[in-house]
Scaffold this active site. Structure first.
Site, PDB file in Angstrom:
ATOM      1  N   HIS A 130       1.007  -2.979  59.221  1.00 31.20           N
ATOM      2  CA  HIS A 130       2.163  -2.448  58.517  1.00 31.20           C
ATOM      3  C   HIS A 130       2.869  -3.642  57.903  1.00 31.20           C
ATOM      4  O   HIS A 130       3.489  -4.448  58.601  1.00 31.20           O
ATOM      5  CB  HIS A 130       3.069  -1.673  59.475  1.00 31.20           C
ATOM      6  CG  HIS A 130       2.366  -0.530  60.132  1.00 31.20           C
ATOM      7  ND1 HIS A 130       2.541  -0.204  61.461  1.00 31.20           N
ATOM      8  CD2 HIS A 130       1.458   0.359  59.647  1.00 31.20           C
ATOM      9  CE1 HIS A 130       1.789   0.847  61.763  1.00 31.20           C
ATOM     10  NE2 HIS A 130       1.119   1.208  60.681  1.00 31.20           N
ATOM     11  N   HIS A 187      10.454   2.883  61.290  1.00 31.39           N
ATOM     12  CA  HIS A 187      10.862   1.497  61.031  1.00 31.39           C
ATOM     13  C   HIS A 187      10.381   1.024  59.671  1.00 31.39           C
ATOM     14  O   HIS A 187       9.278   1.363  59.233  1.00 31.39           O
ATOM     15  CB  HIS A 187      10.244   0.607  62.127  1.00 31.39           C
ATOM     16  CG  HIS A 187      10.814  -0.767  62.217  1.00 31.39           C
ATOM     17  ND1 HIS A 187      10.115  -1.823  62.757  1.00 31.39           N
ATOM     18  CD2 HIS A 187      12.023  -1.269  61.843  1.00 31.39           C
ATOM     19  CE1 HIS A 187      10.871  -2.902  62.723  1.00 31.39           C
ATOM     20  NE2 HIS A 187      12.032  -2.609  62.168  1.00 31.39           N
TER      21      HIS A 187
END
Length: 443
Positions: free
Chosen positions: A365, A335
């Protein structure tokens, strides 16, 4: 704590009075000329007066002395609590922290406020738009001092050790695998029972609410009836040596003195309250055919921005559930996201990274930073027999997801000395499986 009572519901119009003072709630009005028992009436507003009714938040408190009775506030050291997002240069890499260190009581006595450390955040409390992500590590209870956040709401996620939160509305015991929310402006104190650690999501300018369910329907995810708020409890206690009220205001800490306990609310009514929720009550929605649904199906609470469908922050969990998807790579997909993803682990092992990501640690992230399962997880799940299985049994991971591009603090990158500088290595052994001669198998 045995004997604590709660009222159930989310955003309800509650009313409560301490049973020691029956009839302490005024009848038929909020602000009588003389309140029962000689109490003071005080309104706590969590929204503008003119907000639409569904968003209008306020409570009336009937107290022995009003909160305005205190000495002037003065600045005090903030420790590692900060809203300075420019201490260090931006850090776009995948980040992971080992479990944050809890000071031992023999080393130094640290209470909840002294143990607050900011990991990352963005935005501005002055403009009421942004978030802060903190951890708390402490070993002693707050004594004759309380905390008040004028900047926003605290969503508290205990990871080790239960915490007893005494508020102006009453008492809440919050254990690991539960969350507690103390909304903007509410004074509270925290008792602990040993070495204690947890996470905090702070939002400015919005309150947490239940996510819209859309085609899911009327039921599912976190059900309103499972949220609990405290019942009225008061102490009429003078503190001759001085009671300290610590106020987080525009990202800084200030303290004032008064000679009485602030937990002197005999009765209250309204819909602006602290509350708790047990994560085991989350009704999980999951895939029953094929492919991987987005993690938004695991949203417990959201703090909405002014942009439709975009959150200042979502609180998302990854609870125990069944995995049954056919012809599907079942762990989280690889992702890159226009949202920032901060993850923590309350207990167990996270399915996409069973090694390295530990309870009491965290990962970040950032916006558009690639992330996903480590090499071992990919290889294992790509060849696994796809049968019905329990996923995340004995585990509870969570995510603070935000539309803000978060800056990591100097404490988070350097001072805490818990940053795992080997994190990137978990993807280094990913290898190419590309086969230019591949042909679809005959059915």
């Amino acid at each position: 704590m045995a004997g604590l009572k709660y009222m159930s519901g989310f955003g309800n119009e509650f009313s409560s009075e301490d049973p020691r003072c029956p009839g302490s709630l005024p009848e038929g009005q909020n602000n009588p000329q003389v309140c029962p028992y000689g109490l003071y009436a005080e309104q706590l507003s969590g929204s503008a007066f003119t907000c639409p009714r569904p968003a209008n938040k306020r409570s009336w408190l009937y107290r022995i002395l009003p909160s305005v009775k205190h000495k002037p506030f003065a600045a005090v050291p903030c420790g590692n609590l900060t809203e300075n997002w420019n201490e260090v240069e931006p850090e776009p890499n995948q980040l992971r922290w080992l479990p944050f260190t809890i000071p031992t009581s023999t080393e130094k006595k640290v209470d909840f406020v002294a143990g607050l450390q900011t990991v990352c955040g963005a935005g501005d409390a002055k403009s009421c738009d942004g978030i802060g992500i903190h951890v708390y590590t402490c070993n002693t209870s707050m004594v004759d001092r309380c905390f008040n956040n004028s900047d926003g709401d605290f969503l508290i996620v205990p990871q080790q050790g239960e915490i007893l939160i005494t508020t102006e509305f009453g008492k809440i015991m919050v254990e690991p695998n539960e969350i507690g929310v103390v909304q903007q402006g509410m004074r509270f104190s925290v008792d602990v029972f040993g070495e204690t650690r947890g996470y905090i999501l702070e939002v400015y300018g919005a309150h947490f609410e239940l996510p819209d369910l859309g085609p899911i329907g009327a039921n599912g995810l976190a059900n309103p009836r499972d949220f609990l708020c405290p019942v009225a409890w008061y102490e009429d206690r003078e503190v001759a040596t001085g009671y300290t009220v610590i106020n987080k205001y525009q990202g800084k800490l200030f303290a004032c003195q008064q000679d009485f306990s602030p937990f002197n609310v005999v009765a209250w009514h309204g819909n602006y309250t602290p509350y708790k929720y047990n994560l085991k009550n989350f009704m999980v929605i999951n895939v029953v055919a094929f492919d991987h649904a987005d993690p938004s199906i695991f949203t417990v609470l959201t703090a909405k921005s002014t942009r439709p469908g975009v959150a200042i922050a979502d609180f998302v969990i990854f609870p125990p559930r069944w995995g049954v998807a056919d012809h599907t790579f079942r762990p989280p997909y690889y992702h890159r996201n226009c949202m920032s993803e901060f993850m923590g682990l309350i207990k167990g092992h996270y399915e996409a990274k069973e090694e390295g990501f530990q309870p009491g640690g965290a990962s970040l992230h950032s916006i558009m930073t690639p992330h996903g399962p480590d090499a071992e997880c990919f290889e294992k799940s790509s060849t696994a027999e796809l049968k019905a299985e329990r996923v995340a049994e004995g585990t509870m991971a969570f995510m603070f997801e935000s539309s803000f591009s978060m800056a990591v603090t100097k404490w988070g990158l350097q001072t805490c000395q818990r940053l795992d500088k080997t994190y990137h290595q978990c993807w280094e052994s990913l290898r190419s499986h590309f086969n230019p001669n591949w042909k679809p198998s005959k059915q």
